[in-house]
Design an enzyme around this catalytic site. Structure first.
Site, PDB file in Angstrom:
ATOM      1  CE1 TYR A  70      -4.155  -1.649  -0.208  1.00  0.00           C
ATOM      2  CE2 TYR A  70      -3.037  -3.239   1.205  1.00  0.00           C
ATOM      3  CZ  TYR A  70      -4.087  -2.913   0.363  1.00  0.00           C
ATOM      4  OH  TYR A  70      -5.060  -3.838   0.076  1.00  0.00           O
ATOM      5  CB  ILE A 107      -8.408   2.805  -1.955  1.00  0.00           C
ATOM      6  CG1 ILE A 107      -7.259   2.241  -2.811  1.00  0.00           C
ATOM      7  CG2 ILE A 107      -9.340   1.665  -1.535  1.00  0.00           C
ATOM      8  CD1 ILE A 107      -6.403   1.210  -2.084  1.00  0.00           C
ATOM      9  CG  HIS A 123     -13.808  -1.576  -1.888  1.00  0.00           C
ATOM     10  ND1 HIS A 123     -13.649  -2.109  -3.148  1.00  0.00           N
ATOM     11  CD2 HIS A 123     -14.881  -2.232  -1.349  1.00  0.00           C
ATOM     12  CE1 HIS A 123     -14.583  -3.023  -3.376  1.00  0.00           C
ATOM     13  NE2 HIS A 123     -15.349  -3.103  -2.303  1.00  0.00           N
ATOM     14  CB  CYS A 131      -5.886   2.541  15.643  1.00  0.00           C
ATOM     15  SG  CYS A 131      -5.361   1.539  17.046  1.00  0.00           S
ATOM     16  CB  CYS A 150      -2.985   4.216  17.409  1.00  0.00           C
ATOM     17  SG  CYS A 150      -4.492   5.105  17.836  1.00  0.00           S
ATOM     18  CB  THR A 189     -16.603  -1.677 -11.720  1.00  0.00           C
ATOM     19  OG1 THR A 189     -16.520  -2.815 -10.845  1.00  0.00           O
ATOM     20  CG2 THR A 189     -18.057  -1.376 -12.033  1.00  0.00           C
ATOM     21  CG  ASN A 214     -16.271  -1.772 -17.897  1.00  0.00           C
ATOM     22  OD1 ASN A 214     -15.724  -1.036 -17.083  1.00  0.00           O
ATOM     23  ND2 ASN A 214     -15.960  -3.051 -18.015  1.00  0.00           N
ATOM     24  CG  LEU A 215     -11.472  -0.672 -22.445  1.00  0.00           C
ATOM     25  CD1 LEU A 215     -11.644   0.515 -23.370  1.00  0.00           C
ATOM     26  CD2 LEU A 215     -10.077  -0.638 -21.804  1.00  0.00           C
TER      27      LEU A 215
HETATM   28  P1  OAD Z   1     -11.086  -4.485 -12.029  1.00  0.00           P
HETATM   29  O1  OAD Z   1      -9.623  -4.377 -12.261  1.00  0.00           O
HETATM   30  O2  OAD Z   1     -11.625  -5.792 -11.600  1.00  0.00           O
HETATM   31  O3  OAD Z   1     -11.874  -4.091 -13.364  1.00  0.00           O
HETATM   32  C1  OAD Z   1     -11.611  -2.896 -14.040  1.00  0.00           C
HETATM   33  C2  OAD Z   1     -12.614  -2.767 -15.174  1.00  0.00           C
HETATM   34  O4  OAD Z   1     -12.369  -1.528 -15.788  1.00  0.00           O
HETATM   35  C3  OAD Z   1     -12.507  -3.845 -16.264  1.00  0.00           C
HETATM   36  O5  OAD Z   1     -13.802  -4.362 -16.553  1.00  0.00           O
HETATM   37  C4  OAD Z   1     -11.937  -3.098 -17.463  1.00  0.00           C
HETATM   38  O6  OAD Z   1     -12.486  -3.555 -18.704  1.00  0.00           O
HETATM   39  C5  OAD Z   1     -12.377  -1.691 -17.199  1.00  0.00           C
HETATM   40  N1  OAD Z   1     -11.476  -0.667 -17.730  1.00  0.00           N
HETATM   41  C6  OAD Z   1     -10.110  -0.698 -17.851  1.00  0.00           C
HETATM   42  N2  OAD Z   1      -9.663   0.456 -18.353  1.00  0.00           N
HETATM   43  C7  OAD Z   1     -10.740   1.235 -18.576  1.00  0.00           C
HETATM   44  C8  OAD Z   1     -10.919   2.550 -19.095  1.00  0.00           C
HETATM   45  N3  OAD Z   1      -9.911   3.311 -19.485  1.00  0.00           N
HETATM   46  N4  OAD Z   1     -12.198   3.032 -19.171  1.00  0.00           N
HETATM   47  C9  OAD Z   1     -13.245   2.277 -18.777  1.00  0.00           C
HETATM   48  N5  OAD Z   1     -13.136   1.027 -18.280  1.00  0.00           N
HETATM   49  C10 OAD Z   1     -11.893   0.519 -18.179  1.00  0.00           C
HETATM   50  O7  OAD Z   1     -11.475  -3.310 -11.006  1.00  0.00           O
HETATM   51  P2  OAD Z   1     -12.771  -3.153 -10.083  1.00  0.00           P
HETATM   52  O8  OAD Z   1     -13.979  -3.682 -10.749  1.00  0.00           O
HETATM   53  O9  OAD Z   1     -12.788  -1.764  -9.593  1.00  0.00           O
HETATM   54  O10 OAD Z   1     -11.131  -4.459  -4.060  1.00  0.00           O
HETATM   55  O11 OAD Z   1     -12.375  -4.115  -8.887  1.00  0.00           O
HETATM   56  C11 OAD Z   1     -13.240  -4.231  -7.804  1.00  0.00           C
HETATM   57  C12 OAD Z   1     -12.448  -4.503  -6.553  1.00  0.00           C
HETATM   58  O12 OAD Z   1     -11.569  -5.633  -6.764  1.00  0.00           O
HETATM   59  C13 OAD Z   1     -11.490  -3.402  -6.164  1.00  0.00           C
HETATM   60  O13 OAD Z   1     -12.108  -2.350  -5.448  1.00  0.00           O
HETATM   61  C14 OAD Z   1     -10.500  -4.124  -5.317  1.00  0.00           C
HETATM   62  C15 OAD Z   1     -10.279  -5.325  -6.200  1.00  0.00           C
HETATM   63  O14 OAD Z   1      -9.809  -6.475  -5.622  1.00  0.00           O
HETATM   64  C16 OAD Z   1     -10.395  -4.646  -2.949  1.00  0.00           C
HETATM   65  O15 OAD Z   1      -9.181  -4.547  -2.929  1.00  0.00           O
HETATM   66  C17 OAD Z   1     -11.217  -4.968  -1.735  1.00  0.00           C
END
Ligand code: OAD
Length: 248
Positions: A70, A107, A123, A131, A150, A189, A214-215
């Site tokens: 992180y 995040i 998230h 802490c 902390c 997402t 979405n892409l």
């Molecule tokens: P992902 O990495 O799973 O998915 C990202 C999505 O964004 C994919 O479907 C891509 O096709 C799309 N994408 C990539 N580039 C793009 C762009 N320029 N424009 C539009 N879309 C694009 O990410 P999240 O769905 O956010 O959680 O992942 C969900 C959670 O999984 C995160 O918050 C994290 C992770 O593990 C934790 O760490 C708890």
């Protein structure tokens, strides 16, 4: 796949002059800023084992490894900037004010830096530390080390983020209220991580209009009324412009 014009027209119709819009953003939103997504080629989960760096068990086993993961992402955040998609959503909030709810799985602080004000970070936020004992939350722009303690109780600090197996934030009140909005829009997402992944289905069950920008096709694309493909930095500003064109 439908056209952006068609989706924007449907959203304008569902919003009218008083309707509410809820936006859920994911890693694809920040991709064009240079923040790595999680899944797919070059994604973070290709280079790191999720079990090692994003679970409470991983932190107990090797806290240094988790803090370093992180810390590296926090440092990288200083080198990136919000993109046109973040800026467009901030304009949308400026126009819709309380009619817009922004839920993000991200995040990073790119929505804030673009000017969005009311953001539900389900998230957590990487620029805060928490802490492990008394759960005090502190602004934390730099590295978190094993020596950091902390200020309230002296115990160890961890990033203020949600790990797998932990409960996301805002699930009790703010998010259920936001999912009552007339329109649900998901941006960037993959629809793989619950409960965020289940929000489109929940909105659809309530008879709300659902739109995905979405892409690539996501795990939830079949649920949405409208799916528009393309990079968020292009689709989101165009979409917002069309929605705002008819708002009073
Ligand atoms: P992902 O990495 O799973 O998915 C990202 C999505 O964004 C994919 O479907 C891509 O096709 C799309 N994408 C990539 N580039 C793009 C762009 N320029 N424009 C539009 N879309 C694009 O990410 P999240 O769905 O956010 O959680 O992942 C969900 C959670 O999984 C995160 O918050 C994290 C992770 O593990 C934790 O760490 C708890």
């Amino acid at each position: 796949m439908q056209s952006l014009d068609e989706a924007a027209r449907a959203v304008r119709g569902a919003l009218g002059s008083r309707g509410r819009l809820t936006v859920l953003t994911g890693a694809g939103m920040s991709a064009e800023s240079g923040v790595a997504t999680f899944r797919g080629a070059g994604g973070l989960w290709e280079k790191h084992r999720l079990e090692d760096v994003a679970t409470p068990e991983g932190f107990l086993r090797d806290p240094r490894l988790v803090l370093e993961f992180y810390n590296a992402r926090r440092r990288q955040l200083r080198a990136v900037r919000p993109n046109a998609a973040h800026e467009a959503l901030a304009r949308l909030e400026g126009a819709l004010v309380e009619r817009l709810a922004l839920i993000t799985q991200n995040i990073d602080d790119l929505h804030e830096r673009a000017g969005s004000r009311r953001i539900l970070h389900m998230h957590g936020e990487i620029l805060k530390a928490r802490c492990v004992s008394c759960e005090a939350v502190l602004p934390w722009p730099g590295d978190i080390t094993l020596e950091d303690a902390c200020p309230a109780c002296g115990d160890r600090l961890r990033p203020h983020v949600v790990w797998f197996g932990e409960m996301p934030f805002h699930l009790e009140e703010e998010i259920p209220r936001a999912l009552e909005a007339e329109v649900f829009l998901a941006i960037g997402t993959s629809g793989t991580v619950y409960p965020a992944a289940g929000m489109a289905a929940e909105a659809r069950l309530r008879g709300r209009l659902t739109v995905e920008l979405n892409l690539d096709p996501s795990e939830q694309s079949h649920i949405f009324d409208h799916c528009v493909r393309g990079p968020a930095g292009t689709t989101v500003p165009a979409f917002v412009e069309r929605i705002l064109a008819e708002q009073p």
